[in-house]
Structures are given as C-alpha cells and as structure tokens.
Design a protein around this motif. Structure first.
Motif, PDB file in Angstrom:
ATOM      1  N   ASN A 174     -31.682 -23.725  26.369  1.00 58.47           N
ATOM      2  CA  ASN A 174     -31.074 -24.184  25.441  1.00 58.47           C
ATOM      3  C   ASN A 174     -31.418 -23.209  24.052  1.00 58.47           C
ATOM      4  OD1 ASN A 174     -28.226 -24.764  26.625  1.00 58.47           O
ATOM      5  ND2 ASN A 174     -28.472 -27.464  26.559  1.00 58.47           N
ATOM      6  N   PRO A 179     -25.550 -18.641  24.649  1.00 56.93           N
ATOM      7  CA  PRO A 179     -25.932 -20.760  24.668  1.00 56.93           C
ATOM      8  C   PRO A 179     -26.644 -20.372  25.954  1.00 56.93           C
ATOM      9  CG  PRO A 179     -23.344 -20.466  25.305  1.00 56.93           C
ATOM     10  CD  PRO A 179     -23.731 -19.573  24.418  1.00 56.93           C
ATOM     11  N   THR A 361     -27.158 -23.864  19.960  1.00 55.02           N
ATOM     12  CA  THR A 361     -26.687 -24.521  20.723  1.00 55.02           C
ATOM     13  C   THR A 361     -25.938 -25.682  20.771  1.00 55.02           C
ATOM     14  OG1 THR A 361     -27.534 -22.670  22.059  1.00 55.02           O
ATOM     15  CG2 THR A 361     -26.997 -24.938  23.194  1.00 55.02           C
TER      16      THR A 361
END
Length: 587
Positions: A174, A179, A361
């Motif tokens: 991540n 993402p 993210t």
C-alpha cells in the motif's frame, strides 16, 4: 429465415427482464470483500528477457552496480593523478560560459514549480506502478503474446488454457502502489490521469515562464564544450573530490545535460508515449501505430518512468552531499547563503509529502467515489477526445491477427449455462427486449440466419494488453432493424450468463448511438472458428468504440432502456458499480 420466437402474452409486449438477477448494491468503500475478496498475489523481482527464453533478474544490478561503482571510483582516483587528466580538468573545469544577461538565482515561481513537480510526480509514479501491476508485462508489438514480453514482474504465464489477464495481476504494498490492492486499476487510473492533467498544466506554466524570463538559458546546452565539461565533472565526482558548485549562477556540464534531458526530452516523451497508449490515437493514426504500437508506447512510457526515478534518486543524493544547506537555500528559499531557511522550508515540504504519501492509499480505500468524482472532474472535459474508435472497416487484415488473445473475465459457472454448454448450446436463446417494438428471443440458428457481419479489429484492455482478432456474427444495426427500438430508448444493457466477483449478473450499459457504429456487433465466431468458451461462447459483444471490459461475454440478454440509473447499482455497468470504473472509460 427461421421464424422468430414471439413475445409471450401477458407481459405487455415485453419478455421478463434480467434486472432481478443483478446485484443492486452501490459500493462506497474498499474493504476486505471488495471485488469478491480477491486474494493478494505478489509478483517477482523485475526481469528482462535475454535472447529467446532466458530472463535476467534486475536485482542483480545492485551488487553488480556496487562493484562497478567501486571500480569506477578507483579508476577515477587513479586518473586524477595523471598529468593528462589534470590538464583536461584544468581546461574543462565543468562550467560552460553563459551569455551576458543570463538570470541568476531561483525566483519564487521556480521554487513553487520545483515543489509542485515533486508533489505531482509522487502520485503519478505510484498510480502508474499500480496500473503496470494490473498487467505486469511489457511488449514491443501490439500482440501481447506470453513469452514475447521483454519485461515482467510476474511469473511466466502458466499452461492453463483459461488463465486470464485478471489472474495475472499482482498486489503492491500500500505504501508503493496507489492504491496497492490487486486489480484496483479503476481507482489507479483516476489518480494517474487526473494528476497527469495537473502536471501538464504545471508544465505548460513552467515552459512559458522559463522562456519569458530567460531561465531557459541555464537549462539548454549552448556550446559543444558541455560534453568535455560533463566528462570532467563525472571524473571529479567519481574521484570523490567534488567540483566547485555554482548552481546559483550556472550548472556544471553534467547537471546541465541531466536537467536538459529531464525537462526537454523526458517530460515531453512522457506525454507523447502516454498519448501513444490511447486506442483512439492508435486507430486514427494507424501508419504511425503500425510501427510504434500501443505496446511500444507502453514500454517507452515505462522507460521514461525509470529515468524520472533514477533522476530523483541521483538528484536528491547530490543535493544533500555537495553542500546541503546552500543547495536547499537555492531551491527552497531563493537565497545564496549558508543559513537554515532553506532546510526549514525543505523539512516542512518533506513532512507534507510524507503525510500525503501515507494518507493517499487509506483515503482512496475509504472514499473511492470521491477519488472517482474528482478524477472525472479533472479529465472529463477532455475524455471523449481519447475514447477508442476505429476509423474505418478494413484497417486490419488477416496477417495482423494476433497469435495469442488473452482470456479475461469471471467465467460463468451456473447450472443453466453449464447445461447449455454441455449440449453445444442447442437450446441457447438470446433475449432482446425493453423499449423496442418487436421483442424477440433468438436461438443460434436464427442468429446465424441473419445477415452475416465480419470485421478484423484491435482489442484494447483497460489492463494494458492488446491484440487483433477476426470476428464474425451479427451487426447491431441488423438487430436493431429487427427489434426496432422506440424513440425513448437511449441506452442498451447487455446481460451476461457470468456472475461478477461480488455476485449478481455481469452487465454493461452502452449508449444507443454506438449501436449504429459499423464495428459494433454480436460475435459468435472468432478467427473463422466458432467462438470458444474462454472468449465468450456462444455470443459476445464487440463494440470497438469501447475498452475490453465493456465488451460483455457469454451474453444472454439485450435490453433497450431510457437510462441505466435504475439498472443494477445504477452507474452503468458492473465494474462501475463495484470497482469504480467510469461508464465511459478512455485511455
């Protein structure tokens, strides 16, 4: 022609709709159950192909590079002791003469530009890595044939004939991808394309200002002596006896070449190769794309990424090791002294970058619809310029057909479909209803009795792979002539026998104007053979104005509607409802 099956009585001129089999949930977050709970799958260290079948692990470049670097230091130190090299360095200390009136220093706008470029590149690089991870292979030709890739961060393609491109996607940490989840390309593209727009606007402002203020004189080599000066500086750096730094007034030869390549070659090449990955441009300018294919552009785009990453690493290293306080004052405080102002501003900027890096993210997972809406607001006005459209039929011939065409999608596994498949689809029917005057159900014999249509076209997947195939079937024009949509019909819904990863039928909505396009059809043949299971048997959509995820396979129904807002999750397709794609998705 075989007689069509009429609409049964008691349904007000309509067959029952497949809408009740859809998942109507409207997703607003990315949790553990997202995309059917797709399991993480990590790739391998980056590899490049050597010869026909050998692969070189690029991690070996770290120890090899370290050994070479140490050797170069030893060689440079030895050369510095020779009279000839000393004379060379004395003649070419590293600086080229600048014209009179060349500006000095770093104006405030240049300081902001420096920060904004770094800020935007953070998002561009991270989201770009997630896009690469969705099809973790690079090719030089449009065919995207396994084993012909020259770069990969995934294992070799297994022998399973039904292995899909989605199965090939990998997970990124991540903190690296944006993402990082596997097959989160829908969200990654909103980040990548929207920040690209901001970076492009920032770049235009930068170009205007450097040419109107004269700052370009410090970034463009004006004399051929930049080459020996750059060589001299390289020897000085490698010998660990730094050259005299004077970045406030003039860059040394090595810096000048690096900045010139980054500003005037790498940055425009990033834009050009990004546009080169556009299916719209690929099909409109086929003379160019036949040589510099979409995959060629994708490979060059990756190389530009590598240059930017290398430049950032080397640039930051030299800034901090060749007089950190003075360099940071130049870049962040606009002053030429040894004070701590530049360091303080740099530290605050770094804190902002770190905070955004860490938060990006998790924010995307919690608020994916916000990312989608903001992304569309930034790229929406220009999006339709880059939607896939084949200029005319006949652009491709049989010699262009790809030797391999990737499978993709969630295969149908329901009892009804498996029973049809086991009986060679003898009892298969296609239901066409909705806002039409003549709703019908057609079996394969009846479909084949309609006017036959063929086309050879290039397929573009949102994941990045491409391929050319020949399709045979029924033009949507022919089907619409048969069922006669009413004036209220503005959209066409295609229903699949396959379920989406979260359950409910896979479906997609397409504007009715595209159904009249000369390359929109329902295909039951592929490459002169009956369409196989992996590619959508017995019937699949080919709409060459759209990307591959919208070309529904294993079709069982077509419904003409006024709008898609009350179909499924109401956003225009399964991937739109569940994985945050746009109902019209460009590259």
């Amino acid at each position: 022609m075989t007689e069509m099956v009429p609409d049964p009585a008691g349904t007000r001129g309509q067959f029952p709709s497949f809408r009740t089999e859809l998942d109507s949930q409207h997703h607003h977050g990315v949790g553990d159950d997202w995309a059917g709970g797709v399991a993480p799958q990590f790739g391998v260290a980056p590899r490049i192909r050597v010869g026909q079948s050998k692969w070189f692990n690029l991690l070996w470049l770290i120890p090899i590079g370290l050994v070479v670097f140490i050797a170069l230091i030893a060689i440079a130190k030895g050369l510095r002791e020779t009279a000839g090299v000393q004379a060379f360095i004395s003649q070419y200390p590293g600086l080229s003469e600048l014209p009179a009136g060349t500006p000095v220093g770093f104006p405030a706008w240049l300081q902001w530009q420096h920060f904004l470029n770094l800020f935007f590149m953070l998002f561009i690089i991270r989201s770009g890595l997630t896009i690469l991870a969705d099809h973790p292979r690079l090719y030089w030709t449009r065919n995207s044939t396994p084993g012909k890739d020259w770069f990969r961060i995934q294992k070799p393609v297994p022998t399973d004939a039904l292995y899909t491109a989605k199965q090939d996607s990998i997970t990124l940490p991540n903190g690296v991808g944006l993402p990082g989840r596997r097959h989160s390309i829908g969200l990654a593209r909103w980040w990548h394309l929207s920040i690209d727009m901001l970076w492009l606007v920032n770049g235009i402002v930068f170009y205007v200002l450097i040419f109107t203020t004269g700052q370009w004189l410090r970034l463009v080599p004006l004399h051929w002596d930049v080459i020996p000066n750059a060589l001299s500086v390289t020897i000085q750096y490698l010998s660990l006896d730094w050259p005299l730094e004077s970045g406030w007034t003039n860059y040394n030869g090595l810096q000048l070449l690096a900045y010139f390549i980054t500003v005037f070659i790498a940055a425009p090449l990033a834009l050009i190769t990004g546009l080169g990955m556009s299916p719209a441009l690929s099909t409109r300018f086929r003379r160019i794309s036949s040589v510099f294919s979409i995959q060629f552009a994708r490979s060059l785009h990756f190389m530009v990424l590598c240059w930017f990453v290398l430049f950032i690493i080397v640039h930051v290293t030299l800034v901090l090791t060749t007089g950190a306080l003075q360099n940071l004052n130049h870049m962040f405080a606009g002053r030429d002294d040894q004070s701590w102002w530049g360091f303080v501003i740099f530290a605050l900027s770094l804190l902002i970058l770190i905070a955004v890096w860490v938060a990006a993210t998790p924010f995307t997972y919690r608020h994916p619809r916000v990312v989608q809406r903001v992304g569309y607001a930034l790229i929406g006005p220009a999006q339709r310029l880059f939607e896939h459209i084949d200029a005319k039929p006949g652009q491709y011939t049989e010699k262009d057909i790809s030797p391999y065409f990737w499978h993709n999608g969630n295969y149908p596994a329901g009892a009804a479909y498996l029973a049809l498949q086991a009986d060679d689809f003898r009892d298969y029917t296609l239901r066409v209803n909705g806002l039409v005057k003549n709703p019908v159900e057609l079996n394969l014999t009846q479909l084949r009795a309609l006017t036959h249509h063929e086309q050879i076209t290039q397929h573009f997947c949102i994941q990045g792979w491409s391929g050319v195939a020949k399709w045979g079937g029924v033009s949507m024009r022919t089907l619409m002539d048969l069922v006669q949509p009413t004036p209220e019909a503005k959209w066409v819904i295609f229903y699949s026998h396959a379920l989406g990863p979260d359950g409910g039928l896979y479906y997609d909505a397409q504007p009715i104007e595209q159904m009249s396009h000369h390359l929109t059809m329902l295909a039951y043949d592929m490459n002169d053979e009956t369409l196989d299971f992996g590619h959508g048997a017995p019937l699949r959509l080919r709409n060459e104005i759209e990307l591959g995820f919208k070309m529904v396979k294993w079709i069982k129904g077509v419904e003409f509607v006024e709008h898609f807002s009350d179909v499924g999750g109401g956003l225009g397709g399964y991937n739109n409802d569940h994985e945050f794609f746009g109902y019209s998705q460009s590259i």
